[in-house]
Structure formats: structure tokens, C-alpha cells
Write an enzyme that holds these catalytic residues in place. Structure first.
Site, mmCIF file in Angstrom:
data_model
loop_
_atom_site.group_PDB
_atom_site.id
_atom_site.type_symbol
_atom_site.label_atom_id
_atom_site.label_comp_id
_atom_site.label_asym_id
_atom_site.label_seq_id
_atom_site.Cartn_x
_atom_site.Cartn_y
_atom_site.Cartn_z
ATOM 1 N N PRO A 268 17.861 71.144 -7.468
ATOM 2 C CG PRO A 268 19.757 70.431 -8.617
ATOM 3 C CD PRO A 268 18.282 70.623 -8.771
ATOM 4 C CG ASP A 447 17.451 75.243 -10.555
ATOM 5 O OD1 ASP A 447 18.304 74.339 -10.456
ATOM 6 O OD2 ASP A 447 16.360 75.088 -11.152
ATOM 7 C CG HIS A 448 24.229 73.968 -7.917
ATOM 8 N ND1 HIS A 448 25.067 74.471 -8.879
ATOM 9 C CD2 HIS A 448 25.024 73.643 -6.850
ATOM 10 C CE1 HIS A 448 26.303 74.447 -8.430
ATOM 11 N NE2 HIS A 448 26.313 73.965 -7.201
ATOM 12 N NE ARG A 449 17.065 72.043 -12.087
ATOM 13 C CZ ARG A 449 15.761 71.904 -12.351
ATOM 14 N NH1 ARG A 449 15.326 70.803 -12.965
ATOM 15 N NH2 ARG A 449 14.912 72.855 -12.021
ATOM 16 C CB ILE A 450 20.199 77.723 -14.101
ATOM 17 C CG1 ILE A 450 18.984 76.886 -14.497
ATOM 18 C CG2 ILE A 450 20.396 78.857 -15.106
ATOM 19 C CD1 ILE A 450 17.690 77.664 -14.546
#
Length: 475
Positions: A268, A447-450
């Protein structure tokens, strides 16, 4: 004894390679180390050298063929030596190499002749028992502990003898799969090497195994109407409408498609856009052109300067998550204490991202030399596998084509990629006056997960300040 030439597995994720060109032809003399052929895999061309000396007895797969890894593509042996091939009737017969003796006349007395055994490597399908496979005791022990059949492994020792390192390399080259996926594959008799994983970095998950199992289930009888509809589907090129052509997707295109799809669907992401005043950067480059040229013989580019600015910014502790990767099914974050910069290079038939390793330890002159070297190799199709892997952050530049802004797709497993747009004279207010300034657009996809938006913005603010005051990055 004839030796097999196999399609090499050049990386853990490599599943197949495309033969570009054979440098030797059947009947040619081959010395150990001679370049036999050129292949393409994972978006790069590689020259394959001969591991044995002799005569190229047979070419099994021709230029243009796409071949699974470890499959035999040719044989090297002594002049006149016979090799075993499989005929279309699936009966194995001895095929003489060029210049061998003529066959005996048909009227010769018939008698039982004991044929020599085919001089090819033994496989598990030919002999399920491992007792007759040449292997060291340490290799047998390692294979037993790892539950690997020795017959599946190609040995590196004399006459194909398997050593412990061969077992370990084979284990390391096996496809990555979750424990549940491994168990399901074993219970259903599935070969993990034939399955494409949908998880991070191509890891095989439970859903991938279920998809294969369902695909192997017998299909229900089609209705009469469905059968009629199926009959309308064009069977080959001759049935296509005029002006339509279907072409085979190249190995490079397949690799790009797989990587971009995986990145787009799993990460995402969002993109931050910033305007950079390039006035000082342009002035600095003018001052550096001659000194860098004198030291390296190469011209420093704006991509080089941007790359150095990115490296300096990434090395700040507060920006370490921009230089990170997700691992272990996205359960852990791998933080890097170094910067390996990937630089996207566009070719006529695809995109490759060569890597400048340990860029954080380089001076500007060293970075210019290293970046130009991998870019030149990329354009010549001579890039090695190690030179296109291991990036921790990537840069892609479309500014030379007049692109103002764009949303680059992350080169996984990186956590971010920086897109560089065109530098355009733009009306800007300076000290209350409107003047034209050279403004460049930078586009950071994250990367919005990180990384969260605030952290990405802080990185871009620091990068913007460094690029607008670039002299400090050389101190």
C-alpha cells in the site's frame, strides 16, 4: 563420458532462462572456460562458459527457446561419442555424434549386443534409490537431515559426485514456502519449483497451493452452448482478425510484469511530490565537470549528484526506515547500515535496475565511476546477477523525456523509490520579486507498511535542503 550442459539457476527466484545465442555449434571444439552461449534471465543477459573440454556433441534447445532451470540444453564429450536422447516415441536410443562409424549392414548376423550405458547424469526418475548416486558421506548425511533425495542434485565433483556444498546450494535454491504450503504440497505430490508464489519476494503460500490443486481438478462437462462458444475462440494466429498479432512475452518482460504486479498488489503506497530549486545544483555541476572528468574520464550527471544527495540523506539515523526492507512475510523490518542505490535504466525492450553497492562509502568521483560502469554494462547486456540485486533504495529519472511528475512503483523489497522529473524554468517569488528559476519535481513513492507520511515528508525536506545547498554534501 559426455557431460550435460544445463540451464543454470543464477538466482533463488530464477525459474527459467531464454537462450539468446549459441556461440558454439555442433561439432565445434570446446575448451574449458570457452563461452558456449548467451542466455537472458531476470532481466539481464549472461554468458555461460563451458565447464568441460571436448566437442559440442548436441544442442538440445535452440536460440529463442525458453528453458526451465537445470534442464539439459546440450552435451559436450569426445569426438564420435554417443549420447542418449529421447525419441518422439519416448523410447531411448543411442544417437551417434557427427563423424561416427557407419551402422552395420542390415544383412549382418543378428546377435545380442550389450550397449554402453548413456553417459548422462542419473536422476531420481531413473533410479529412485540413492544407493547408486555418487556422493560423499557428508553429502548423504546432509541430504538425509534436509529430507532431500540425492538423485535430484547435480554434483560438482569428479564424474558428478555430490558434495555437501552441492546439497546446501540445492536447499538454498529451493523455492521459499510457508510451512503450511510445504506440508500441503507434500501431501498432494506437488513440486514447489513449478509453483509461482504470491507472497513477499515470491514466497509460496497456502492460497498458491490451493490454486494448483483446484486447477488440477477434472472440469465439469461443458454445456452444449459452452462448447459452441469455445469453438469460436481463435486457435492460432491464422484465426486472428486482420491487423492483429500475438507475440511471445520475453523473459525480461515476464520478470518486469511479475515484479511490478507483486509490488503494486502487496505494498500500500503513496507518493509525495516536492519542487526543488536547482539553481545551486546546476552551478555546482558546472564547477565539477572538469575536475571529475580529469580524475575519472567521465562526465558527472545530475543523476550522480541526486544519487549522492539521497545517500547522504538516507544515512541520517532519523531516515533509516526509508532505507529498509520488509522480511519474514512482512512481519519484521530489516534496517540497513549501508546504502545500495538502484538506478533504473530504460532499454528498448524493458527496464533494468542495476545497483551501486556501498554508495555511502564513496566519494562523488567514485560514485560517478561506479554508476557509469553498471549503466554501461546494463546497456550492453553484460550485467552480472550480483550487480542487479541487493538495492536498499532506488532512483528512476524520466526528466530527460520532459515528464513533470509521476508515481513510480516501488522496486521491492525497497521501502521507497525516488522519481526524478524534468527541470523547467518556473516563475518563482524571490525576495518579493518574480523571477524564473529552474525547478525540478521529485516524486517519492513510499511503502506505507514501513513509512508514514510524516516520516516521508521529513526525509524529503532534508533532501530538498541538501539539493538546494549541495556544496555541503561534498564536505
Amino acid at each position: 563420458m559426455a557431460a550435460e550442459i544445463i540451464m543454470p539457476k543464477l538466482g533463488v527466484d530464477m525459474q527459467e532462462g531464454e537462450i539468446i545465442e549459441w556461440k558454439k555449434q555442433e561439432g565445434d571444439t570446446v575448451n574449458e572456460g570457452d563461452v558456449l552461449l548467451e542466455i537472458m534471465s531476470d532481466k539481464t543477459n549472461m554468458e555461460i562458459e563451458a565447464e568441460d573440454a571436448g566437442v559440442l556433441l548436441k544442442i538440445v534447445h535452440q536460440a529463442g527457446d525458453t528453458v526451465p532451470v537445470t534442464e539439459v540444453i546440450g552435451y559436450i564429450g569426445a569426438q564420435g561419442e554417443s549420447i542418449a536422447t529421447t525419441a518422439s516415441s519416448e523410447q531411448t536410443s543411442e544417437v551417434p555424434a557427427a563423424n561416427s562409424a557407419d551402422a552395420a549392414p542390415s544383412q549382418a548376423p543378428k546377435e545380442e549386443v550389450k550397449r554402453p550405458e548413456p553417459a548422462v547424469a542419473q536422476t531420481a526418475a531413473a533410479d529412485a534409490s540413492t544407493d547408486h548416486v555418487r556422493a560423499t558421506p557428508a553429502a548423504r548425511k546432509a541430504a538425509n537431515e534436509l529430507s532431500i533425495e540425492l538423485g535430484q542434485i547435480k554434483g560438482s565433483g569428479p564424474k558428478g559426485r555430490i558434495h555437501k556444498v552441492d546439497v546446501e546450494n540445492y536447499k538454498g535454491a529451493l523455492p521459499k514456502a510457508s510451512p503450511l504450503a510445504q506440508k500441503m504440497a507434500e501431501e498432494n505430490g506437488l513440486d514447489l519449483a513449478t509453483i509461482t508464489g504470491s507472497g513477499f519476494n515470491g514466497k509460496i503460500m497456502k492460497e498458491d497451493i490451493l490454486a494448483v490443486i483446484n486447477a488440477n481438478q477434472p472440469a465439469e462437462p461443458a454445456s452444449p452452448q459452452a462448447a459452441k462458444d469455445q469453438a469460436k475462440v481463435p486457435a492460432d494466429q491464422t484465426d486472428l482478425p486482420e491487423g492483429v498479432e500475438v507475440i511471445k512475452m520475453s523473459a525480461m518482460r515476464k520478470a518486469i510484469a511479475k515484479g511490478m504486479t507483486n509490488s503494486y498488489l502487496t505494498a500500500p503506497s503513496f507518493t509525495l511530490n516536492y519542487d526543488i530549486d536547482m539553481t545551486e545544483m546546476i552551478a555546482l555541476r558546472k564547477q565539477l565537470i572538469d575536475p571529475i572528468m580529469e580524475k575519472t574520464g567521465l562526465k558527472v550527471s545530475f543523476t550522480d549528484l541526486i544519487g549522492m544527495a539521497v545517500v547522504k540523506t538516507l544515512m541520517k539515523p532519523e531516515h533509516r526506515y526509508l532505507n529498509a526492507s520488509l522480511i519474514n512475510d512482512a512481519q519484521d523490518i530489516e534496517l540497513h547500515q549501508f546504502v545500495n542505490i538502484g538506478i533504473a535504466v530504460g532499454l528498448d525492450d524493458g527496464l533494468i535496475v542495476p545497483v551501486v553497492h556501498n554508495a555511502d562509502k564513496m566519494s562523488l568521483a567514485e560514485f560517478v565511476t561506479a554508476s557509469k560502469d553498471v549503466i554501461k554494462k546494463t546497456q550492453a547486456g553484460k550485467l552480472k546477477a550480483a550487480e542487479m540485486s541487493g538495492s536498499t533504495f532506488s532512483i528512476t529519472n524520466l526528466g530527460m523525456f520532459g515528464t513533470k511528475t509521476f508515481n513510480p512503483i516501488i522496486n521491492q523489497p525497497n521501502s521507497a523509490i525516488l522519481g526524478v522529473g524534468a527541470t523547467i524554468p518556473t516563475p518563482t517569488v524571490i525576495d518579493g520579486e518574480i523571477v524564473a528559476r529552474p525547478i525540478m519535481a521529485l516524486c517519492l513513492t513510499i511503502d506505507h507498511r514501513i513509512v508514514d507520511g510524516m516520516n516521508g515528508a521529513k526525509f524529503m525536506v532534508d533532501l530538498k535542503n541538501l539539493m538546494e545547498n549541495p556544496l555541503s554534501m561534498l564536505i
